[in-house]
Enzyme design. Structure first.
Site, PDB file in Angstrom:
ATOM      1  N   ASP A   1       0.818  -1.223   0.000  1.00 39.07           N
ATOM      2  CA  ASP A   1       0.000   0.000   0.000  1.00 39.07           C
ATOM      3  C   ASP A   1       0.852   1.274   0.000  1.00 39.07           C
ATOM      4  OD1 ASP A   1      -1.970  -1.842   0.147  1.00 39.07           O
ATOM      5  OD2 ASP A   1      -2.987  -0.995   1.880  1.00 39.07           O
TER       6      ASP A   1
ATOM      7  N   ASP B   1      -0.443  -4.515  -3.730  1.00 41.85           N
ATOM      8  CA  ASP B   1      -1.434  -3.437  -3.974  1.00 41.85           C
ATOM      9  C   ASP B   1      -0.818  -2.065  -3.754  1.00 41.85           C
ATOM     10  OD1 ASP B   1      -3.209  -5.571  -4.256  1.00 41.85           O
ATOM     11  OD2 ASP B   1      -3.872  -5.446  -2.167  1.00 41.85           O
TER      12      ASP B   1
END
Length: 865
Positions: free
Chosen positions: A176, A197
């Protein structure tokens, strides 16, 4: 100086700069790990002191590691780093860490930098989350020290953010790394690295010409990670878009087929009927003309929770808007689920269309025409024009014979520096004849990237760049022009103050010439050129000389008669330029039967009021004559030797004003003596740029083989030859004395110092007597000689130990605070230069010597008795 104080100074002189608070490349505050006066030690402190209005607040962040969490909730904030690997904002923080109430801080709470304002911009820095993801990842699952929620955000674009721009920025993390919740954002020439991600969210983000770096995770089963996890709302046309970029992997350890281009994120959201995966989050990730290394295998699925709290899977085929267009490289493929855009669909992904007309501040100018006019008295056209953008890209052209130029550029990133130089000129040189060189700084408003941009170059634009450059640590404008890359930011305060000084000094003249109020010397339209040229013809602009380095230094501006202009006093005020008085002086000079031109060094030169009572004798010489019969033009310049006066272009200026029948008074010596190559620091520079060698005891020229230009006599003869060729009378003067006394004498006895003796280091290639060389030169060229050294020694000895300080520079700093920390005060007198009484006394000595010279009878008859 703080931003608010400096802007207050600008306001008091009535200068309102339309570009001052919105110009790219100009900063209002500085942050440093070792702050100087007026700088901040933290980014947070700099933000606390931002103006309360909506003006752009640019913060220059010097090289260093800044361990802080930063939240920007103000519009129009710009961060300017010193380089992507030099300025680093970092903090170790992860979602599973606890807040003050003992609760997990969560993904959003783990951010290092959060943007919640509009029109944020950052360039040339790194934002890094230092959470030790790999060490935590290697811990056993039952290890109590293991953090389970390992999201660690480097940059969060909050819901209130929009129009955020990033250039030459690195975002570093693992899981992230970059979270976009906000509106539009644009990245160019940037780098985002991570694992899981690491680019995610529902914002519209365009990555242009950037590197997306997949990091290595040891001892993990494939896949290692996912580049994107978009949660784009289904009503939003564009999500995460990568254009002309590169998908690369970290240091070769990342295996093939280990990273997905992305997976669909349906964030768990609270609705009226429950809390479950957002069905409207139809994530959009698009890769256009992007290079993909072999670690890329395609798209992947992602789980979420249904209305009953049960885990469900969302596949790429299940409504996600994943697509590619003209991908290439080892990871590019059309096998499997790799949706491809058609040409028609790809045509919709233009930056203007995606960003809905917003033009990012660092978006390179496309097909722009730069045009302008070079205004410099005596400059030879056509001249060479060179434009440099912020990251070192250059373009060049030449002017026409009137000084106008036009230059088409593409993909250049402002601010720009545009320089003009006479052809075949070395603008950095001080040891050969230097041509006229000037430049201008263009710092556009946001986003003022028109198709046609006016950038004019003239003495004022050069001085504004000089003031701004020296405030950033450069010796002068030429160092900026010659640098491979421009400074990432200049001081907005210094730029504004320099423009303010221009208006202080010239507003009355601008009005008189019919130029508009707050005329901009860089950006004016061609219609004002004729009136503006009437002003520039009365000015001399030149670059100074830096004695410690031998380089060209800051710019100086003088009127036609060599009076320094735009030099601020101790309160920052400057003396107004009087156009009428200058024109009237020119009329007097034109009508005078006799004209005396003085060339020499600091003992004769003109000085601005700020250094009062320091004064050169040439500054007062006019007082000795009937002004209707004799006009004096004093072109002497501080720090110049006979050689550097010529090479730096000063003689070119003053000689352009001469006519047959004039008198040329030539007095050098002090700086010609700087020939000790072994002198600490500056010795080699002095020899290369300033030094000339005196004749030997037999009157024979001394100079290195093949370098007669380093002979003092030959250097003086350049001026004599010019004068005789143009039927001008050359007059040689020996230099004024320094107040240096004979050692071992009980009585105060000043002696000659204009001779050199060999030292222990054998630093002098040749030694000798400079005053005697002047006499040798006068005799060899049948020139008039005035022996001012002998007369000034007599003056000093006549004054004696008690009174000489009333003539040479020895003043009370309580009365003259300029000399508080300088040579020239009572306890540390300047034995070379004069105060007013001494300057007038030496000028009178010169006048007395004129009366003794039969060949100067015409001048003698015009002396006031």
């Amino acid at each position: 100086m703080k931003h608010s104080i400096a802007i207050g100074i600008v306001a008091t002189v009535g200068v309102l700069l339309p570009f001052q608070s919105h110009a790219t490349g100009l900063y209002q505050a500085v942050v440093s790990p070792t702050p100087k006066a007026g700088e901040y030690s933290s980014i947070k402190d700099a933000l606390k002191n931002a103006p309360e209005d909506e003006s752009t607040y640019s913060v220059y962040i010097k090289p260093g590691l800044y361990n802080e969490q930063v939240i920007i909730d103000r519009d129009n904030v710009h961060f300017v780093g010193a380089g992507r690997d030099k300025t680093i904002i970092a903090k170790a923080i992860a979602a599973g860490m606890k807040d003050d109430n003992g609760k997990n801080i969560g993904t959003s709470g783990s951010r290092v930098v959060e943007i919640n304002g509009k029109d944020f911009a950052a360039q040339s820095l790194t934002i890094r989350n230092d959470f030790d993801y790999l060490t935590n990842d290697a811990k056993a699952k039952d290890d109590p020290s293991r953090i389970k929620q390992t999201q660690a955000v480097a940059l969060l674009l909050g819901k209130q953010s929009d129009r955020s721009t990033f250039y030459d920025v690195s975002l570093e993390g693992f899981q992230d790394t970059f979270y976009s919740k906000g509106g539009r954002s644009y990245f160019n020439n940037s780098r985002i690295s991570g694992t899981v991600d690491f680019i995610f969210g529902n914002g519209l983000v365009v990555f242009d010409n950037s590197d997306i770096v997949a990091r290595y995770r040891p001892n993990k089963e494939l896949p290692l990670g996912y580049l994107t996890a978009p949660s784009t709302n289904d009503k939003q046309a564009f999500g995460l878009v990568f254009i002309n970029s590169r998908l690369i992997k970290e240091d070769g350890r990342v295996p093939a087929a280990s990273y997905a281009l992305g997976r669909p994120w349906h964030p768990t959201t609270t609705f009226q009927d429950g809390r479950y995966a957002d069905p409207f989050a139809m994530g959009s990730s698009t890769f256009i003309n992007t290079e993909m290394d072999d670690h890329i295998y395609g798209w992947d699925k992602m789980h979420g929770k249904d209305i009953n709290g049960q885990s469900i899977w969302f596949t790429p085929e299940d409504g996600a808007r994943f697509s590619e267009y003209k991908s290439y490289g080892a990871g590019a493929s059309k096998q499997g689920y790799r949706p491809q855009l058609s040409d028609k669909e790809a045509a919709e992904f233009t930056i203007d269309n995606m960003l809905d007309g917003w033009q990012p501040i660092f978006l390179a100018t496309q097909n722009t025409t730069i045009k302008g006019i070079v205004s410099a008295h005596l400059m030879k056209f056509p001249a060479q024009i060179t434009l440099s953008d912020q990251y070192g890209k250059k373009a060049s052209t030449t002017t026409d014979r009137h000084g106008a130029y036009q230059l088409k550029i593409k993909d250049f990133i402002p601010p720009f520096v545009v320089s003009a130089a006479e052809q075949n000129s070395d603008c950095l040189s001080n040891n050969t004849l230097r041509g006229i060189c000037m430049a201008a700084l263009y710092a556009p408003t946001k986003p003022q990237l028109e198709q046609n941009i006016n950038i004019n170059i003239n003495p004022f634009s050069d001085l504004i760049l000089s003031d701004t450059a020296t405030a950033s640590g450069y010796l002068g404008p030429q160092q900026v022009v010659s640098s491979p890359k421009l400074p990432l930011a200049f001081s907005a305060i210094e730029y504004a103050l320099s423009v303010a000084r221009f208006h202080q000094g010239f507003d009355d003249s601008l009005k008189e010439l019919g130029l508009p109020k707050h005329f901009d010397p860089v950006h004016y339209e061609p219609e004002w050129q004729s009136a503006f040229a009437q002003l520039t013809q009365w000015l001399w602009s030149n670059r100074n000389y830096q004695t410690k380095t031998g380089e060209v230094a800051d710019s100086t501006l003088m009127d036609r008669f060599f009076q320094p202009l735009l030099v601020p006093d101790l309160k920052g005020k400057v003396t107004e330029f009087d156009l009428n008085a200058t024109q009237n002086k020119q009329q007097q000079v034109d009508l005078a039967p006799h004209r005396v031109f003085i060339i020499g060094d600091s003992t004769a030169s003109n000085y601005p009021q700020v250094v009062a009572p320091r004064m050169g004798w040439g500054q007062t010489f006019q007082e000795n004559f009937d002004a209707t019969k004799v006009q004096v033009i004093n072109g002497a310049q501080s720090g110049r030797s006979s050689r550097s006066y010529y090479n730096q272009g000063w003689f070119r200026y003053i000689s352009s004003m001469m006519r047959h029948g004039d008198y040329l008074f030539i007095q050098f010596g002090h700086n010609d003596e700087k020939c000790d190559a072994s002198s600490a620091g500056r010795g080699p520079h002095d020899v290369a740029n300033t030094c000339t060698y005196p004749n030997d005891a037999d009157g024979q020229i001394q100079a290195p083989a093949g370098q007669e230009s380093l002979s003092f006599q030959r250097s003086l003869e350049i001026f004599i030859d010019y004068a005789q060729l143009h039927q001008i009378t050359p007059v040689l003067l020996t230099p004024v004395t320094r107040v240096k006394t004979m050692k071992g004498k009980d009585k105060f006895t000043v002696i000659s110092t204009h001779l050199t003796k060999q030292n222990n280091t054998k630093g002098f290639a040749f030694i000798g007597n400079y005053s005697q060389t002047i006499k040798d030169t006068a005799q060899a060229n049948s020139s008039i000689l005035l022996d001012i050294e002998t007369r000034s020694i007599e003056l000093a000895n006549r004054l004696g130990e008690d009174k000489w300080k009333d003539y040479w520079l020895a003043v009370d700093p309580a009365k003259y605070p300029y000399y508080k920390d300088r040579t020239g005060r009572l306890d540390k007198p300047d034995i070379t230069h004069f105060q007013e009484q001494g300057a007038k006394a030496v000028a009178k000595l010169v006048a007395d010597e004129i009366q003794k010279a039969p060949k100067l009878k015409a001048l003698s008859e015009s002396i006031n008795n």
